[in-house]
Scaffold this motif. Structure first.
Motif, PDB file in Angstrom:
ATOM      1  N   LYS A   1       6.656 -36.192  83.969  1.00 42.98           N
ATOM      2  CA  LYS A   1       6.592 -36.461  85.569  1.00 42.98           C
ATOM      3  C   LYS A   1       5.207 -37.316  85.456  1.00 42.98           C
ATOM      4  O   LYS A   1       4.194 -36.693  85.108  1.00 42.98           O
ATOM      5  N   ASN A   2       5.063 -38.366  86.265  1.00 40.94           N
ATOM      6  CA  ASN A   2       3.807 -39.076  86.391  1.00 40.94           C
ATOM      7  C   ASN A   2       3.575 -39.413  87.846  1.00 40.94           C
ATOM      8  O   ASN A   2       4.362 -39.922  88.592  1.00 40.94           O
ATOM      9  N   HIS A   3       2.582 -38.478  88.433  1.00 44.58           N
ATOM     10  CA  HIS A   3       2.446 -38.493  89.860  1.00 44.58           C
ATOM     11  C   HIS A   3       0.997 -39.097  90.301  1.00 44.58           C
ATOM     12  O   HIS A   3       0.128 -38.918  89.958  1.00 44.58           O
ATOM     13  N   GLY A   4       1.174 -40.092  90.824  1.00 47.40           N
ATOM     14  CA  GLY A   4       0.087 -41.059  91.537  1.00 47.40           C
ATOM     15  C   GLY A   4      -0.325 -42.256  90.497  1.00 47.40           C
ATOM     16  O   GLY A   4       0.096 -42.173  89.393  1.00 47.40           O
ATOM     17  N   ASP A   5      -0.865 -43.017  90.765  1.00 42.48           N
ATOM     18  CA  ASP A   5      -1.241 -44.292  90.104  1.00 42.48           C
ATOM     19  C   ASP A   5      -1.784 -44.074  88.978  1.00 42.48           C
ATOM     20  O   ASP A   5      -1.772 -44.323  87.819  1.00 42.48           O
ATOM     21  N   ALA A   6      -2.859 -43.101  88.893  1.00 42.16           N
ATOM     22  CA  ALA A   6      -3.829 -42.597  87.897  1.00 42.16           C
ATOM     23  C   ALA A   6      -3.076 -42.052  86.660  1.00 42.16           C
ATOM     24  O   ALA A   6      -3.502 -41.995  85.652  1.00 42.16           O
ATOM     25  N   ALA A   7      -2.089 -41.556  87.205  1.00 44.19           N
ATOM     26  CA  ALA A   7      -1.172 -40.827  86.110  1.00 44.19           C
ATOM     27  C   ALA A   7      -0.101 -41.674  85.475  1.00 44.19           C
ATOM     28  O   ALA A   7       0.783 -41.079  84.713  1.00 44.19           O
ATOM     29  N   GLY A   8       0.131 -43.009  86.061  1.00 45.20           N
ATOM     30  CA  GLY A   8       0.880 -43.864  85.399  1.00 45.20           C
ATOM     31  C   GLY A   8       2.365 -43.988  86.335  1.00 45.20           C
ATOM     32  O   GLY A   8       3.190 -44.829  85.846  1.00 45.20           O
TER      33      GLY A   8
ATOM     34  N   VAL B   1      -6.652 -27.171  96.084  1.00 46.40           N
ATOM     35  CA  VAL B   1      -8.027 -27.052  95.225  1.00 46.40           C
ATOM     36  C   VAL B   1      -8.571 -28.383  94.852  1.00 46.40           C
ATOM     37  O   VAL B   1      -9.703 -28.743  95.045  1.00 46.40           O
ATOM     38  N   LEU B   2      -7.794 -29.413  94.504  1.00 42.75           N
ATOM     39  CA  LEU B   2      -8.118 -30.816  94.186  1.00 42.75           C
ATOM     40  C   LEU B   2      -8.014 -31.823  94.725  1.00 42.75           C
ATOM     41  O   LEU B   2      -8.214 -32.967  94.591  1.00 42.75           O
ATOM     42  N   ASP B   3      -7.375 -31.623  96.112  1.00 43.87           N
ATOM     43  CA  ASP B   3      -7.442 -32.567  97.144  1.00 43.87           C
ATOM     44  C   ASP B   3      -6.291 -33.582  96.723  1.00 43.87           C
ATOM     45  O   ASP B   3      -6.738 -34.955  96.728  1.00 43.87           O
ATOM     46  N   TYR B   4      -5.187 -33.404  96.452  1.00 40.69           N
ATOM     47  CA  TYR B   4      -3.978 -34.150  96.228  1.00 40.69           C
ATOM     48  C   TYR B   4      -4.304 -35.005  95.022  1.00 40.69           C
ATOM     49  O   TYR B   4      -4.310 -36.191  95.100  1.00 40.69           O
ATOM     50  N   PRO B   5      -4.547 -34.493  93.876  1.00 37.00           N
ATOM     51  CA  PRO B   5      -4.791 -35.163  92.767  1.00 37.00           C
ATOM     52  C   PRO B   5      -3.692 -36.047  92.170  1.00 37.00           C
ATOM     53  O   PRO B   5      -2.420 -35.539  92.380  1.00 37.00           O
ATOM     54  N   ALA B   6      -3.597 -36.891  91.205  1.00 35.92           N
ATOM     55  CA  ALA B   6      -2.776 -37.470  90.251  1.00 35.92           C
ATOM     56  C   ALA B   6      -2.760 -36.571  89.375  1.00 35.92           C
ATOM     57  O   ALA B   6      -3.456 -35.766  88.721  1.00 35.92           O
ATOM     58  N   TYR B   7      -1.308 -36.537  88.669  1.00 34.20           N
ATOM     59  CA  TYR B   7      -1.106 -35.507  87.548  1.00 34.20           C
ATOM     60  C   TYR B   7      -0.174 -35.960  86.747  1.00 34.20           C
ATOM     61  O   TYR B   7       0.819 -36.633  87.097  1.00 34.20           O
ATOM     62  N   ASN B   8       0.191 -35.561  85.521  1.00 35.76           N
ATOM     63  CA  ASN B   8       1.283 -35.546  84.697  1.00 35.76           C
ATOM     64  C   ASN B   8       1.836 -34.262  84.358  1.00 35.76           C
ATOM     65  O   ASN B   8       0.964 -33.157  84.374  1.00 35.76           O
TER      66      ASN B   8
END
Length: 340
Positions: free
Chosen positions: A152-159, A269-276
């Motif tokens: 899973k790629n969640h967010g632009d920074a994660a692809g 904790v991280l304020d809705y970060p992008a993640y894989n």
């Protein structure tokens, strides 16, 4: 002083840069937000804008590729590999090549554009896990494939190219090098101790507790001893399980619950970060074995790889896992998770 730590499975070294230690608020990142603007091919009533579905869960008797679904799986419109054809393995001197054969599918996790995996009800997350299982069981019948990666790629920074929440899977005709490193490391450990290295990790981490974030009857969530990335998390089944697709209903129920818990904690904790996240499971055909242990890895996108990392294969992590586990463990999310 910085600390070098060795991953007990792969033998990979990481640098825990304690002198650069960063708290959650120290990372510069873009908050993942669902804007909901523009056309989305994954939304309700846009079923004709995707390739024909290969799997759908529906609450009624609605027809294929029409509204009425709660989850859809479709071939990727721009696949990394193509499903049709033969491998045609060839040698070109000392070089090897083959046709780009594989399967690339998208799991559209909900028709609701405004939901994320962290805000979906646990029952719907369980459906996502069942869809993973259903597709793996179907695709592994194809003898051309040696491995299936779910990610899973969640967010632009994660692809992620589309913000509508979705996961992907790619079936490959070869086993990826990173998976081979894990499998071979697990085999070597087993040949020496006659125990699963992941089972030993679970036992030791449960006893010490310093890197454990949460656990339930079937799963443990923890920060690994030698994490590549700040706030990296692993979710592992407590009983020995070598293959994700062999999980039982009770395990998927518990996995859905703890996965939601971890993603809610990340957002808190991280304020809705992008993640894989990725699921590593045993390659085909030896999926049932005593040495490997399937697991899910979550990697927030908080740092970037640079020349040192590319040149050495080392990772520099500015947050010790004991600290990241503490931040995540102490996050107040129980009411949010239990109410959905």
């Amino acid at each position: 002083m910085p600390e070098l730590r060795k991953d007990p499975v792969t033998g990979r070294w990481v640098i825990i840069a304690t002198d650069r230690a960063k708290r959650p608020t120290d990372f510069v990142r873009e908050r993942v937000q669902i804007r909901g603007t523009g056309f989305c091919p994954f939304c309700y009533k846009n079923e004709s804008k995707t390739p024909p579905e290969v799997l759908a869960y529906r609450s009624d008797a609605s027809a294929r590729d029409t509204p009425g679904w709660t989850l859809r799986v479709v071939p990727n419109k721009f696949p990394a590999l193509g499903i049709e054809g033969t491998l045609n393995r060839q040698g070109e001197g000392l070089y090897d090549k083959m046709n780009g054969i594989g399967a690339h599918e998208v799991i559209i996790e909900t028709p609701d554009h405004n939901l994320t995996l962290a805000t979906m009800p646990v029952a719907r997350i369980e459906d996502v896990l069942w869809a993973f299982r259903d597709r793996v069981l179907d695709l592994k019948k194809d003898r051309r494939f040696k491995y299936i990666l779910i990610f899973k790629n969640h967010g632009d920074a994660a692809g992620a190219s589309l913000e509508h929440t979705h996961s992907q899977l790619i079936a490959l005709p070869v086993v990826p090098k990173r998976v081979i490193e894990e499998v071979e490391g697990a085999k070597e450990y087993y040949s020496y101790r006659e125990r699963c290295v992941f089972c030993d990790i679970i036992r030791q981490e449960a006893e010490s507790g310093v890197r454990v974030i949460a656990e339930n009857q079937e799963f443990i969530a923890m920060a690994p001893f030698a994490p590549r990335f700040p706030f990296e998390m692993w979710l592992l089944p407590k009983p020995h399980r070598s293959a994700f697709e062999e999980s039982q209903k009770s395990e998927f129920e518990q996995l859905a619950s703890i996965l939601k818990d971890m993603l809610v904690r990340l957002d808190k904790v991280l304020d809705y970060p992008a993640y894989n996240y990725i699921i590593h499971t045993s390659p085909f055909p030896d999926v049932s074995n005593d040495y490997y242990h399937w697991h899910l890895e979550i990697m927030p996108k908080l740092t970037k790889m640079a020349g040192f990392e590319w040149g050495t294969g080392f990772y520099i992590n500015p947050t010790p896992p004991e600290e990241s586990a503490k931040f995540l463990r102490e996050a107040s999310v129980e009411a949010t998770v239990s109410s959905q």
